[in-house]
Enzyme design. Structure first.
Site, PDB file in Angstrom:
ATOM      1  N   HIS A  46      -0.781  48.966 -45.395  1.00 20.40           N
ATOM      2  CA  HIS A  46       0.309  47.503 -45.190  1.00 20.40           C
ATOM      3  C   HIS A  46       0.870  47.932 -43.798  1.00 20.40           C
ATOM      4  CE1 HIS A  46       1.578  49.377 -49.284  1.00 20.40           C
ATOM      5  NE2 HIS A  46       0.747  50.567 -48.846  1.00 20.40           N
ATOM      6  N   ASP A  59      -6.976  52.288 -53.165  1.00 19.14           N
ATOM      7  CA  ASP A  59      -6.181  53.869 -52.562  1.00 19.14           C
ATOM      8  C   ASP A  59      -5.194  54.422 -53.394  1.00 19.14           C
ATOM      9  OD1 ASP A  59      -5.124  52.186 -49.179  1.00 19.14           O
ATOM     10  OD2 ASP A  59      -4.302  51.971 -51.940  1.00 19.14           O
ATOM     11  N   TYR A  66       2.925  38.643 -49.997  1.00 14.50           N
ATOM     12  CA  TYR A  66       2.368  38.817 -48.364  1.00 14.50           C
ATOM     13  C   TYR A  66       0.786  39.052 -48.818  1.00 14.50           C
ATOM     14  CZ  TYR A  66       2.029  43.751 -49.517  1.00 14.50           C
ATOM     15  OH  TYR A  66       0.832  45.047 -49.624  1.00 14.50           O
TER      16      TYR A  66
END
Lengths: 1015, 291
Positions: free
Chosen positions: A264, A294, A526
């Site tokens: 992130h 993950d 993003y």
């Protein structure tokens, strides 16, 4: 002629901006040099001399300009210089060599950016609130914010409030009621925490170098984590890093540098790690640290084989679920699902508002979680607590009841699935396994009474039930990341398939995803890569590349290291992994090795972003990695001095998103999490104002990368001659925003709210098309056309086009893999009672789920406000300790009281925590968040007790399966006792790191002495 | 909008805070918003800077009731109650603490300097001592923002579940709301006339008695659904309920430390049962095997 006029006009424009805008005048004073713009044949041109803060331009070609910008012809120059600048034309001209830019990077970069600044110099940002206070807007990982800034300081940070001109939210009519969310935004705790993070005393304020690191002499890698730091200038720091990059490549060859980034980032599409950082990686050429999926693990490696959806990493589509649940559902099962803690993905508390509506409805609620979690606390209902990692057994016992009592959708199973008879035989004990998966069998495995398993199965089978799995509802986090996560996700797909997913009231979801917002208005997420130019490792090729043309960037270094084995790769020189690639179901079968033939092993580590000591597993291995001489140079670029930063040779201080401009949308991920905005009650798009100047000498990541690139001759390639703010405007123009707002208004006001979708235009409910045998009708561009077996848009991505209880893909790959057989079977976790000797020594099963108050490491430690939340950290004797939750009887047996300091340990490490004694756990289970940001060893790093709270030192690093690259770490065996105040951890006899191929053995056990408490 | 009245102060609209315990999730947004507002900010006449650590002008208390697997957890936000008969006003010297016309109580950051006795004077524990500036401090209902056009304090603004609601109404209207929504004072025995009202306070203050009915038939144990369960104290039947699909039943709203009760289970098929219970805290009777 036009060309000459434009050149003349540019000279005037530069002088005008200097006269009109003080900031621009200040800019001109930064450099003294001469730049020239000309045609290739010299027939036209103009020179611009910057000196003493002024610029003088003359219509002639000079002999030795410092910088030259050459256009092939005057016509081309005129076309490219005439506003409005068309980025596609600029890119094409560069690719076709119609433009050339010569001169040292330091000056060419400054010159082109200054020319661009003539366009932006007059822009005004923010709203004046009077009294010397400006209101700006920005976005956190926990929701959008207003900032009130006075005298260059953030006074307060609040949620964004709407005014009368903003559109209102949607309304859903269900069961005779109207459900309308309040006309406001929400924030997660870590969003509200930001002021204390911006001004944290742990901020990195200036570049630093380890005192005993000499790039031309002794490097002293063994002292990483111990040596102190000295301040250096930016020029020194950037020179050093650039020189080390050159040295690594010159001495060792391609692949010698590795880039490790987090999962992130602070918010903003241009600054995101998939954006500026990726372009930087590609420009330099680095070995990638290849991530494991993950938060998706069990869904990717397991569920995808049953129902496809690889481009959602094995989780399923999510449209229309909020309305369908409100209208139709009679029951909701939250299974390892705690959306109140994790807010979905960046969803603030939007889902909380909707889940509160469940309290008004006659909907039965069940929570399956070893911990009575935050969602169970909020909603109430029936709590069922299987021992950690035993959830697949619970699922199978439920299936047994459905089969024997006929409580499943036989038509759906018959027509929309294949392979059920095979799995049914396994459940009934009619195959080689021979074990009947009765509720009694389930009780023995899970600790859940058989009567409760039966009651749950009957309720579920008789009622229209939504299955909310993981934080998002369609998966994500929770049990999918423990040692049996793959089994669990697979079993849940089988269960929902047995109930007929896609009929009204029967689906995956927990009210977190699937609101009726407008999904057709384009704003990039993003994951679409921002300014990266990277078509391979981002979702840019889906749509953004055509809308925001840019130079493509391609990393010629094809070598990768599987992230979970980064320490092994560095220390032992080799590692193996399997690929995370959502393109198809089969992509995950591809194995890759490090080193890749012909490439150099990694000698230099470029660590970007937050500390992963708190998020990876058995992280003393990472400490050992840093302190070895296998890494010749380590640079860390991050915002705060977190646990991992102090293992670097050079630290580059980055600033927060509040100190640089950017642009983004709330919860807009894109890529593998397409339409994350359906978590929201309103779609909100933000201009992220640079609200304050960067603290100290910190800089934006873009500026830091550009600074290094200048020293590598790569500045024009990296930045395309533009400033960060110019890129932000390009992203604005690439989206659909210009159709609803003018740039000048957008940057002043800072936010846009999109109108809700009226009823007739809303997306249909996911899976309903499949249930009814129709073509796929939801707005997601997946699966890819070639992944359809027969007719495009009909059926699923699987070979049969149906949900497969027996997976064809697994039969093709390895029909005899005991860790992942073609039908899902239960195999108890190694980290559990089946390892009898180890379980005797470490009888407590520790769960380490995602934290609630911080966002991974973001917000933790750093002296932030979160420290004072007693469910996060507790102050004892002047130090804020991480919380470990322990059952009241287990605590009493160990003479542990509320907030006592305890040592949580196994052979991998030891961590001091403050105990939270509770009834929210059954006996034998303890609970502590992962993602601690601080690593504070009381003795030698890697070999002593940690006071910071990094529970991930104790978690197993073994992949859930050998033929995969998967975390299975969210449950670990530990023991807990009152802390004796000592720093030593009883260290495992063999401290060297084993290659991951060998199954993990409790090697140290035979040489250890049991740590008996002093009392 | 105030109505003209002989007693002007009664007719004026005043601030009240309504706290719904059933809706509090312990997200701590109210606590964090309070820190954000006051740490590093000085509001002369209203509040001096809040220390970065150690003060919780809005505090959240936790109550776990029962034992696994039948438990519930309640969160109770506590802050300055802005009492109409505030003990701190009585204990203050120098007119350091005053009550505004709109009901908000303000500790003057200058006049209150050195008055540590105010910390103990507050029976709600809502006044905090600032060691650095030597002044007592509490939550000011964001009076400084309300005076500047805000329509609610920050704590209510950030609360996603409306567990905190601020209302500005005349006292008679507030009394009506109290009746209609079943609101309570946190500590009515103190008689301080607080302006903070609590809904569903029983989740925090009162107890439950619960159990899970099961029965064995043909070698398998199953939950008993639909059994009639009644709660008795002495000769009175206090409540009646039916066991759910998991055999669970629960009687709530019982006063703590209230002595002996009898839970009577009547289920024609499985047999009847009386269970004696003594209540100090909430009691989960565990599995009750009927047959």
């Amino acid at each position: 002629m036009r060309f000459s006029i434009l050149l003349f006009g540019l000279g005037l424009l530069l002088r005008y901006c200097s006269w009109r805008y003080p900031a621009f005048k200040k800019r001109l004073a930064e450099k003294d040099f001469t730049a020239q713009i000309r045609t290739k044949d010299g027939s036209a041109g103009r020179s611009y001399t910057f000196a003493g803060g002024k610029v003088r331009s003359r219509r002639r070609i000079v002999a030795n300009p410092d910088v030259t910008l050459t256009f092939k012809t005057a016509a081309i120059g005129a076309r490219l210089l005439m506003p409005p600048i068309d980025p596609l034309e600029q890119i094409n001209a560069q690719k076709d060599f119609l433009i050339a830019l010569d001169g040292p990077d330091e000056l060419t970069s400054w010159f082109t950016q200054t020319v661009m600044m003539t366009q932006s110099a007059g822009w005004t940002f923010g709203t004046d609130l009077g009294n010397g206070t400006m209101r700006y807007t920005n976005m956190t990982n926990g929701g959008p914010v207003f900032l009130h800034v006075k005298d260059g300081k953030i006074v307060r940070l609040t949620p964004i409030t709407f005014d009368a001109t903003d559109p209102g939210p949607w309304t859903i009519e269900a069961r005779g009621k109207r459900f309308t969310p309040p006309r406001k935004t929400s924030l997660a705790p870590h969003g509200m925490n930001w002021k204390s993070m911006v001004y944290s005393p742990d901020r990195l304020l200036y570049p630093m170098k380890r005192v005993d690191f000499d790039p031309n002499g002794e490097r002293n890698p063994q002292n990483r984590g111990i040596s102190g730091y000295e301040r250096i200038s930016w020029d020194e720091a950037l020179d050093l890093v650039a020189d080390e990059i050159k040295r690594a490549k010159r001495v060792h060859g391609p692949g010698a540098i590795a880039n490790s980034h987090g999962s992130h980032h602070t918010w903003g599409n241009i600054g995101y790690y998939l954006s500026a950082n990726f372009r930087f990686i590609n420009a330099v050429g680095m070995t990638r640290v290849h991530h494991n999926p993950d938060s998706w693990e069990g869904w990717y490696w397991g569920a995808a084989h049953h129902w496809g959806q690889s481009l959602r990493v094995g989780q399923c589509e999510t449209y229309g679920g909020v309305a369908d649940l409100l209208k139709e559902a009679e029951m909701v099962v939250f299974w390892s699902s705690n959306p109140e803690a994790v807010s979905g993905a960046y969803g603030a508390l939007e889902g909380t508002i909707r889940r509160k509506w469940l309290k008004e409805l006659d909907v039965e609620i069940v929570h399956i979680d070893p911990y009575f979690n935050d969602t169970a606390q909020f909603l109430g209902g029936k709590w069922i607590a299987p021992k950690p990692t035993t959830d697949p057994a619970l699922a199978m016992a439920i299936a047994h009841v459905w089969i024997t009592e006929g409580l499943y959708d036989k038509d759906f199973v018959e027509n929309r699935t294949i392979g059920f008879d095979k799995w049914k035989a396994y459940i009934l004990g009619e195959d080689d396994d021979g074990v009947v998966k009765t509720p009694e069998w389930g009780e023995a495995e899970t600790g859940v009474p058989a009567k409760d398993i039966r009651a749950l199965a009957r309720q579920w089978g008789r009622k229209k039930t939504y299955l909310g799995a993981g934080g998002w509802g369609n998966g994500h986090g929770g049990a999918c990341r423990n040692a049996t996560g793959i089994q669990w996700a697979r079993a849940l797909v089988c269960l929902i398939a047995m109930q007929g997913i896609g009929r009204p009231g029967v689906n995956m979801g927990n009210l977190q995803w699937g609101t009726p917002v407008d999904t057709n208005f384009y704003f990039p997420g993003y994951a679409e890569g921002g300014m990266s130019g990277d078509l391979h490792h981002t979702a840019m090729s889906v749509e953004l590349y055509q809308r925001m043309p840019q130079l493509p960037s391609m990393n010629t270094v094809e070598q990768s290291i599987p992230r979970l084995q980064l320490p092994e790769a560095i220390l032992n020189g080799k590692a193996e992994g399997y690929v995370w690639d959502g393109k198809s179901i089969e992509a995950q079968f591809t194995k890759f090795s490090y080193p890749r033939p012909g490439y150099s092993p990694v000698k230099m580590l470029y660590k970007y972003g937050g500390s992963i000591f708190g998020t990876m597993s058995n992280t003393n291995r990472h400490v050992e990695m840093y302190r070895s001489d296998k890494l010749e140079f380590v640079v860390n670029q991050s915002i705060w001095m977190e646990g991992e930063a102090k293992f670097a040779d050079v630290i580059l201080p980055a600033c927060t998103n509040f100190e640089r401009p950017d642009i983004s949308e709330w919860a807009a991920l894109g890529g593998y999490a397409y339409h994350g905005q359906t978590q929201l009650n309103h779609r909100v798009i933000i201009f992220q104002h640079k609200a304050i100047e960067p603290l100290g000498e910190s800089r934006s990541d873009f500026e830091i990368f550009n600074g290094i690139c200048k020293r590598l001759g790569l500045s024009a390639y990296f930045s395309e001659g533009m400033t960060e703010l110019d890129w932000v405007k390009r992203q604005f123009e690439a989206s659909d925003l210009p159709s609803v707002v003018k740039w000048k208004d957008f940057i002043r006001r800072g936010y846009v709210v999109l109108p809700a979708e009226k009823e007739e235009l809303r997306d249909p409910v996911s899976w309903n098309w499949f249930y009814e045998g129709r073509k796929k009708d939801v707005p997601e561009p997946m699966p890819l056309p070639s992944d359809y077996t027969e007719t495009y848009l009909e059926g699923l991505q699987t070979q049969s086009s149906k949900i497969e209880f027996e997976c064809e893909s697994l039969k093709r790959f390895d029909a005899h893999d005991p860790e992942r057989p073609p039908i899902v079977k239960y195999k108890p976790a190694m980290e559990g009672p089946s390892d009898a000797a180890r379980f005797a020594e470490y009888p407590l099963r520790m769960m380490t789920p995602h934290p609630r108050f911080s966002f991974h490491t973001q917000g933790d430690g750093k002296d932030s406000f979160l420290n004072d939340i007693k469910d996060h950290r507790v102050l004892v004797d002047g130090h804020y300790y991480w919380i470990i939750r322990i059952n009241a009887e287990d605590a009493a047996e160990r003479k542990i009281g509320m907030h006592d300091l305890v040592k949580v340990h196994n052979e991998r490490g030891a961590v001091v925590c403050a105990a939270l004694v509770t009834q929210r756990l059954p006996r034998g289970v303890v609970h502590g968040f992962e993602s601690c940001a601080t690593y504070d060893p009381l003795g030698e790093p890697g070999k002593s007790v940690d006071r910071g709270g990094t529970l991930n030192l104790l978690t197993p690093e073994k992949s859930q399966l050998k033929k995969g690259h998967s975390m299975g770490s969210s449950t670990a065996l530990v023991e807990i006792e009152p802390w004796d105040g000592k720093a030593e951890h009883r260290v495992a006899a063999k401290r060297s790191v084993k290659p991951a191929k060998t199954p993990a053995k409790p090697a140290a056990k035979s040489k250890s002495k049991a740590a008996v408490p002093a009392k | 909008m105030s109505a003209p009245d002989a007693e002007g102060s009664v007719a004026k609209e005043k601030w009240n805070l309504i706290v719904d315990v059933d809706s509090c999730t312990n997200c701590n947004l109210c606590v964090l918003a309070c820190h954000d507002e006051h740490v590093g900010n000085d509001f002369p006449g209203y509040a001096a800077e809040m220390p970065k650590h150690g003060h919780r002008w809005i505090e959240i208390m936790r109550k776990e009731r029962g034992q696994a697997p039948m438990i519930d957890v309640a969160y109770l936000p506590v802050m300055c109650q802005h009492c109409d008969e505030a003990p701190c006003i009585a204990a203050a010297e120098n007119d350091a603490v005053t009550k505004r016309e709109d009901g908000i109580v303000i500790i003057d950051p200058v006049k209150a300097k050195g008055q540590k006795q105010l910390v103990e004077a507050c029976p709600y524990g809502a006044i905090w001592w600032n060691d650095d500036s030597q002044i007592p401090q509490a939550w000011i209902f964001d009076a400084h923002l309300l005076d500047n056009g805000w329509t609610e304090p920050r704590a209510a603004q950030v609360c996603a579940t409306a567990a905190l609601r601020a209302v500005k109404v005349e006292d008679t209207e507030m009394a009506r709301i109290v009746r209609e929504e079943g609101l309570e004072e946190l500590k009515p025995e103190l008689k301080t006339k607080p302006r903070v009202w609590y809904k569903n306070l029983g989740r925090y203050k009162r107890c439950f008695i619960g159990g899970s009915l099961a029965s064995e038939r043909d070698g398998a144990v199953d939950c008993v659904e639909g059994a009639r369960v009644t709660l008795h104290k002495d000769a009175d039947q206090l409540a009646e309920t039916t066991s759910d699909a998991y055999g669970d039943f629960k009687f709530d709203g019982i006063e703590p430390d209230s002595g002996g009760y009898v839970v009577r289970i009547a289920d024609a098929g499985e047999g009847a049962r009386d269970v004696e219970v003594s209540v100090s805290e909430s009691v989960y009777l565990g599995e009750i095997r009927l047959a």
